[in-house]
Design an enzyme around this catalytic site. Structure first.
Site, PDB file in Angstrom:
ATOM      1  N   SER A 144      56.022  43.980  64.947  1.00  0.00           N
ATOM      2  CA  SER A 144      57.064  42.969  65.084  1.00  0.00           C
ATOM      3  C   SER A 144      57.795  42.936  63.749  1.00  0.00           C
ATOM      4  O   SER A 144      57.271  43.437  62.743  1.00  0.00           O
ATOM      5  CB  SER A 144      56.397  41.609  65.343  1.00  0.00           C
ATOM      6  N   TYR A 157      50.083  35.031  63.189  1.00  0.00           N
ATOM      7  CA  TYR A 157      50.828  36.113  63.845  1.00  0.00           C
ATOM      8  C   TYR A 157      51.265  37.160  62.812  1.00  0.00           C
ATOM      9  O   TYR A 157      51.121  38.370  63.046  1.00  0.00           O
ATOM     10  CB  TYR A 157      52.041  35.517  64.578  1.00  0.00           C
ATOM     11  N   LYS A 161      50.374  41.181  62.576  1.00  0.00           N
ATOM     12  CA  LYS A 161      51.407  42.213  62.700  1.00  0.00           C
ATOM     13  C   LYS A 161      51.565  43.038  61.421  1.00  0.00           C
ATOM     14  O   LYS A 161      51.864  44.236  61.489  1.00  0.00           O
ATOM     15  CB  LYS A 161      52.736  41.579  63.132  1.00  0.00           C
TER      16      LYS A 161
HETATM   17  N1  LIG Z   1      59.039  39.059  72.636  1.00  0.00           N
HETATM   18  C1  LIG Z   1      59.279  39.135  71.342  1.00  0.00           C
HETATM   19  O1  LIG Z   1      60.172  38.453  70.803  1.00  0.00           O
HETATM   20  C2  LIG Z   1      58.471  40.063  70.485  1.00  0.00           C
HETATM   21  C3  LIG Z   1      58.943  40.343  69.191  1.00  0.00           C
HETATM   22  C4  LIG Z   1      58.192  41.195  68.389  1.00  0.00           C
HETATM   23  C5  LIG Z   1      57.039  41.757  68.862  1.00  0.00           C
HETATM   24  N2  LIG Z   1      56.590  41.454  70.127  1.00  0.00           N
HETATM   25  C6  LIG Z   1      55.346  42.063  70.566  1.00  0.00           C
HETATM   26  O2  LIG Z   1      55.583  42.764  71.766  1.00  0.00           O
HETATM   27  C7  LIG Z   1      54.360  42.932  72.469  1.00  0.00           C
HETATM   28  C8  LIG Z   1      54.562  42.612  73.938  1.00  0.00           C
HETATM   29  O3  LIG Z   1      54.830  41.222  74.057  1.00  0.00           O
HETATM   30  P1  LIG Z   1      55.941  40.626  75.035  1.00  0.00           P
HETATM   31  O4  LIG Z   1      56.976  39.996  74.200  1.00  0.00           O
HETATM   32  O5  LIG Z   1      56.324  41.612  76.052  1.00  0.00           O
HETATM   33  O6  LIG Z   1      55.104  39.415  75.696  1.00  0.00           O
HETATM   34  P2  LIG Z   1      54.576  39.171  77.187  1.00  0.00           P
HETATM   35  O7  LIG Z   1      53.755  37.934  77.102  1.00  0.00           O
HETATM   36  O8  LIG Z   1      55.731  39.179  78.126  1.00  0.00           O
HETATM   37  O9  LIG Z   1      53.655  40.444  77.480  1.00  0.00           O
HETATM   38  C9  LIG Z   1      52.413  40.617  76.849  1.00  0.00           C
HETATM   39  C10 LIG Z   1      51.428  41.201  77.853  1.00  0.00           C
HETATM   40  O10 LIG Z   1      50.173  41.397  77.164  1.00  0.00           O
HETATM   41  C11 LIG Z   1      49.136  41.018  78.064  1.00  0.00           C
HETATM   42  N3  LIG Z   1      47.911  40.657  77.347  1.00  0.00           N
HETATM   43  C12 LIG Z   1      47.628  39.496  76.693  1.00  0.00           C
HETATM   44  N4  LIG Z   1      46.367  39.521  76.241  1.00  0.00           N
HETATM   45  C13 LIG Z   1      45.841  40.722  76.592  1.00  0.00           C
HETATM   46  C14 LIG Z   1      44.578  41.346  76.407  1.00  0.00           C
HETATM   47  N5  LIG Z   1      43.587  40.702  75.759  1.00  0.00           N
HETATM   48  N6  LIG Z   1      44.389  42.591  76.894  1.00  0.00           N
HETATM   49  C15 LIG Z   1      45.391  43.226  77.583  1.00  0.00           C
HETATM   50  N7  LIG Z   1      46.588  42.685  77.796  1.00  0.00           N
HETATM   51  C16 LIG Z   1      46.812  41.448  77.308  1.00  0.00           C
HETATM   52  C17 LIG Z   1      49.718  39.823  78.814  1.00  0.00           C
HETATM   53  O11 LIG Z   1      48.983  39.574  80.014  1.00  0.00           O
HETATM   54  C18 LIG Z   1      51.143  40.278  79.046  1.00  0.00           C
HETATM   55  O12 LIG Z   1      51.274  40.962  80.266  1.00  0.00           O
HETATM   56  C19 LIG Z   1      53.353  42.028  71.755  1.00  0.00           C
HETATM   57  O13 LIG Z   1      52.532  42.810  70.906  1.00  0.00           O
HETATM   58  C20 LIG Z   1      54.233  41.111  70.933  1.00  0.00           C
HETATM   59  O14 LIG Z   1      53.564  40.598  69.810  1.00  0.00           O
HETATM   60  C21 LIG Z   1      57.289  40.629  70.942  1.00  0.00           C
END
Ligand SMILES: NC(=O)c1ccc[n+]([C@@H]2O[C@H](COP(=O)([O-])OP(=O)(O)OC[C@H]3O[C@@H](n4cnc5c(N)ncnc54)[C@H](O)[C@@H]3O)[C@@H](O)[C@H]2O)c1
Length: 287
Positions: A144, A157, A161
């Site tokens: 992230s 967080y 990251k």
């Molecule tokens: N959305 C943002 O703004 C953003 C920004 C930077 C980084 N990220 C990163 O992107 C990645 C995906 O997140 P997202 O934004 O799509 O969120 P999201 O909540 O839509 O998707 C995350 C998925 O991970 C799954 N998950 C949670 N715990 C788990 C576990 N223990 N084992 C397996 N799966 C698990 C959830 O069920 C979900 O389907 C994450 O690593 C998040 O930190 C997101």
């Protein structure tokens, strides 16, 4: 470098929602077979149905990435079913918020267990198999911008990251030393409107205790997510372009570079950390 993805196999953790779902769909559109991994069965079913509608092959495997045995079983099953794995997305992640000193031990255990140890487990179970398989492979770890800059209310967080960025950089170096044909990228998006603002939907009851001062920070994050200019599908497209061109740092939000530069200047010019975030209404209460 993996310029051609057609006919190859990708594994995506966190494929039941958000960025993971879009990564899986983007791989399917490239003509890849896709293994979906998540703890959300319903979410995986939806992703699987969307992939089937594209005429591509997908298999869903329930896997909690914080559990090394489940990640090991995921790798074994992926190779068993598809015969090879070329592209791994260590993407599953959750978010918590609030001041560092009131973050609960449960916040730390839950978030580091998934965001950081989940990636560690992916590297430990998949990279040795990729090395044994030989040929071009690639690992994408979802960090992230919180792995490159630090803002108030984000200690847990950001620590998770920053760990993913460090692990990815070291993995890259180690694979070059080993002369391996495995590429590495670290994906660093800013706000993208996904389910991340509602991460607690999947939080285990034994780790339920949350930061008592989280609310204003969580509210600010939800607001920022809703106004995210880049979609999960955009992130997936840029990421696959990055894999094909061998980019290591995949930054999806150009504007964030100013904040990264400010942090680097703070370090090099011996300054205290610059706060690059927007003010959080209602934050600052003592706990
Ligand atoms: N959305 C943002 O703004 C953003 C920004 C930077 C980084 N990220 C990163 O992107 C990645 C995906 O997140 P997202 O934004 O799509 O969120 P999201 O909540 O839509 O998707 C995350 C998925 O991970 C799954 N998950 C949670 N715990 C788990 C576990 N223990 N084992 C397996 N799966 C698990 C959830 O069920 C979900 O389907 C994450 O690593 C998040 O930190 C997101």
């Amino acid at each position: 470098m993996m310029r051609e993805l057609k006919g190859k196999t990708a594994v995506v953790t966190g494929a039941g929602s958000g960025i993971g779902r879009e990564l899986a769909l983007a791989c399917a559109r490239e003509g890849m077979g896709v293994v979906l991994a998540d703890i959300d069965d319903a979410g995986m079913r939806e992703t699987g149905a969307a992939i089937a509608a594209l005429g591509a092959r997908a298999e869903s495997i329930r896997c909690d990435v914080s559990n090394p045995l489940e990640v090991e079983a995921l790798a074994a099953r992926a190779w068993e079913r598809f015969g090879a794995v070329h592209l791994l997305f260590n993407n599953a992640g959750v978010a918590v918020a609030g001041p560092a000193w009131t973050a609960t031990l449960e916040d730390w255990k839950w978030t580091l267990g998934i965001n950081l140890m989940g990636v560690v487990h992916g590297v430990r179970s998949f990279v040795p198999r990729m090395l044994a398989q030989g040929g071009e492979c690639h690992v994408v770890n979802t960090a992230s911008v919180a792995g490159l800059v630090d803002i108030p209310g984000s200690a847990v967080y950001c620590v998770s990251k920053h760990g993913v960025v460090a692990l990815s950089e070291c993995l890259y170096h180690d694979l070059r030393v080993a002369k391996a044909s495995i590429g590495v990228s670290v994906l660093c998006p800013a706000y993208v409107n996904t389910g991340i603002g509602d991460s607690a939907r999947n939080r285990p009851t034994e780790l339920a205790a949350t930061n008592p001062l989280a609310a204003p920070y969580e509210e600010a994050v939800r607001h920022a997510l809703l106004h995210g200019k880049i979609t999960a599908a955009d992130v997936a497209r840029v990421t696959l372009e990055g894999v094909k061109s061998g980019r290591f740092y995949i930054l999806t939000h150009e504007k964030i570079k100013g904040a990264i530069e400010a942090r680097m200047r703070d370090i090099l010019e011996d300054r205290t950390p610059t706060d690059v975030s927007r003010p959080v209404p209602g934050a600052g209460a003592r706990g």
